[in-house]
Scaffold this motif. Sequence first.
Motif, mmCIF file in Angstrom:
data_model
loop_
_atom_site.group_PDB
_atom_site.id
_atom_site.type_symbol
_atom_site.label_atom_id
_atom_site.label_comp_id
_atom_site.label_asym_id
_atom_site.label_seq_id
_atom_site.Cartn_x
_atom_site.Cartn_y
_atom_site.Cartn_z
ATOM 1 N N LEU A 72 0.822 -1.208 0.000
ATOM 2 C CA LEU A 72 0.000 0.000 0.000
ATOM 3 C C LEU A 72 0.859 1.263 0.000
ATOM 4 O O LEU A 72 0.541 2.242 -0.684
ATOM 5 C CB LEU A 72 -0.925 -0.008 1.224
ATOM 6 N N GLU A 73 1.957 1.229 0.745
ATOM 7 C CA GLU A 73 2.842 2.390 0.789
ATOM 8 C C GLU A 73 3.519 2.621 -0.560
ATOM 9 O O GLU A 73 3.623 3.759 -1.024
ATOM 10 C CB GLU A 73 3.883 2.202 1.893
ATOM 11 N N GLU A 74 3.986 1.546 -1.179
ATOM 12 C CA GLU A 74 4.647 1.677 -2.478
ATOM 13 C C GLU A 74 3.672 2.139 -3.561
ATOM 14 O O GLU A 74 4.057 2.846 -4.488
ATOM 15 C CB GLU A 74 5.295 0.353 -2.889
ATOM 16 N N ARG A 80 -5.847 2.436 6.513
ATOM 17 C CA ARG A 80 -5.858 2.368 7.979
ATOM 18 C C ARG A 80 -5.923 0.911 8.378
ATOM 19 O O ARG A 80 -6.802 0.167 7.931
ATOM 20 C CB ARG A 80 -7.057 3.133 8.554
ATOM 21 N N CYS A 81 -4.967 0.525 9.194
ATOM 22 C CA CYS A 81 -4.859 -0.862 9.637
ATOM 23 C C CYS A 81 -5.416 -0.937 11.056
ATOM 24 O O CYS A 81 -4.911 -0.261 11.950
ATOM 25 C CB CYS A 81 -3.395 -1.271 9.593
ATOM 26 N N ILE A 104 -9.128 0.545 3.051
ATOM 27 C CA ILE A 104 -8.360 1.047 1.898
ATOM 28 C C ILE A 104 -9.245 2.007 1.100
ATOM 29 O O ILE A 104 -9.132 3.221 1.222
ATOM 30 C CB ILE A 104 -7.860 -0.131 1.024
ATOM 31 N N LYS A 105 -10.168 1.464 0.347
ATOM 32 C CA LYS A 105 -11.109 2.287 -0.417
ATOM 33 C C LYS A 105 -11.940 3.162 0.516
ATOM 34 O O LYS A 105 -12.232 4.320 0.218
ATOM 35 C CB LYS A 105 -12.022 1.389 -1.255
ATOM 36 N N ALA A 203 13.404 -6.529 -0.153
ATOM 37 C CA ALA A 203 13.326 -7.229 -1.441
ATOM 38 C C ALA A 203 11.930 -7.099 -2.046
ATOM 39 O O ALA A 203 11.779 -6.926 -3.265
ATOM 40 C CB ALA A 203 13.689 -8.702 -1.245
ATOM 41 N N PHE A 204 10.918 -7.175 -1.217
ATOM 42 C CA PHE A 204 9.534 -7.063 -1.688
ATOM 43 C C PHE A 204 9.260 -5.669 -2.252
ATOM 44 O O PHE A 204 8.656 -5.522 -3.326
ATOM 45 C CB PHE A 204 8.578 -7.366 -0.527
ATOM 46 N N ARG A 205 9.734 -4.653 -1.536
ATOM 47 C CA ARG A 205 9.553 -3.287 -2.033
ATOM 48 C C ARG A 205 10.279 -3.084 -3.369
ATOM 49 O O ARG A 205 9.762 -2.410 -4.271
ATOM 50 C CB ARG A 205 10.056 -2.281 -0.993
ATOM 51 N N SER A 206 11.447 -3.663 -3.492
ATOM 52 C CA SER A 206 12.201 -3.550 -4.746
ATOM 53 C C SER A 206 11.439 -4.211 -5.883
ATOM 54 O O SER A 206 11.390 -3.685 -7.002
ATOM 55 C CB SER A 206 13.581 -4.204 -4.598
#
Length: 214
Positions: A72-74, A80-81, A104-105, A203-206
């Motif tokens: 969500l950030e990327e 809101r969690c 989210i929505k 690694a996931f963000r990349s």
Amino acid sequence: MLLELKRIYVPPGQRVLLQDVTWQELETIIEELGEHRAARIAYDQGILEIMAPLPEHEDNKEIISDLVKALLEELDIEFRCLGSTTFKNEFMAQGIEPDQCFYIKNEAAIRGKKRIDLTVDPPPDLALEIDITSRTHPDIYQALKVPELWRFEKGTLKINVLQDGNYVESKSSLSFPDLPLIELIPQYLEQSKILGRNATLKAFRSWIREYLSK
């Protein structure tokens, strides 16, 4: 009821069922149990289930939650969690505490609110149930109209989306329609057990950035 509740011990990975629990009793029990507890509850038409998760369940929950947050950030999506917030609707006589959930929505609709009331507020857009044993309540999420439910069990992610009031299994997420999350989430979860949390999230963000740049 409270005296009985105080005597109940639920071992990790086990559950206790209480029958003929009224809505007023449910409210009292939730208050008595408190917010900062490991046990989760589910309530469906008078039947209350209390379950204590296993430690490995919590590990998986945290990593999967972190992966969703990173995604969500990327994607630069506000969210809101709300963790294991108790979601309930007295009119439906149903309530549930997900392992994790995200607005989210509908994040803007509940932004800043301290309490969520599903009789007036929208349900979370995404709920997570991790390492399900006997505790699986898609019918409650369905009744509360949660648009998307992820169920992670034995290394497999199943995505259920709400269509015409019923859940159907889907290969893609409503919140992240273009991403192969059924493969990605289990893959990076396993990777975290070898490389560690921080290296895995990096690694996931990349991977996400590379995917978005295509």
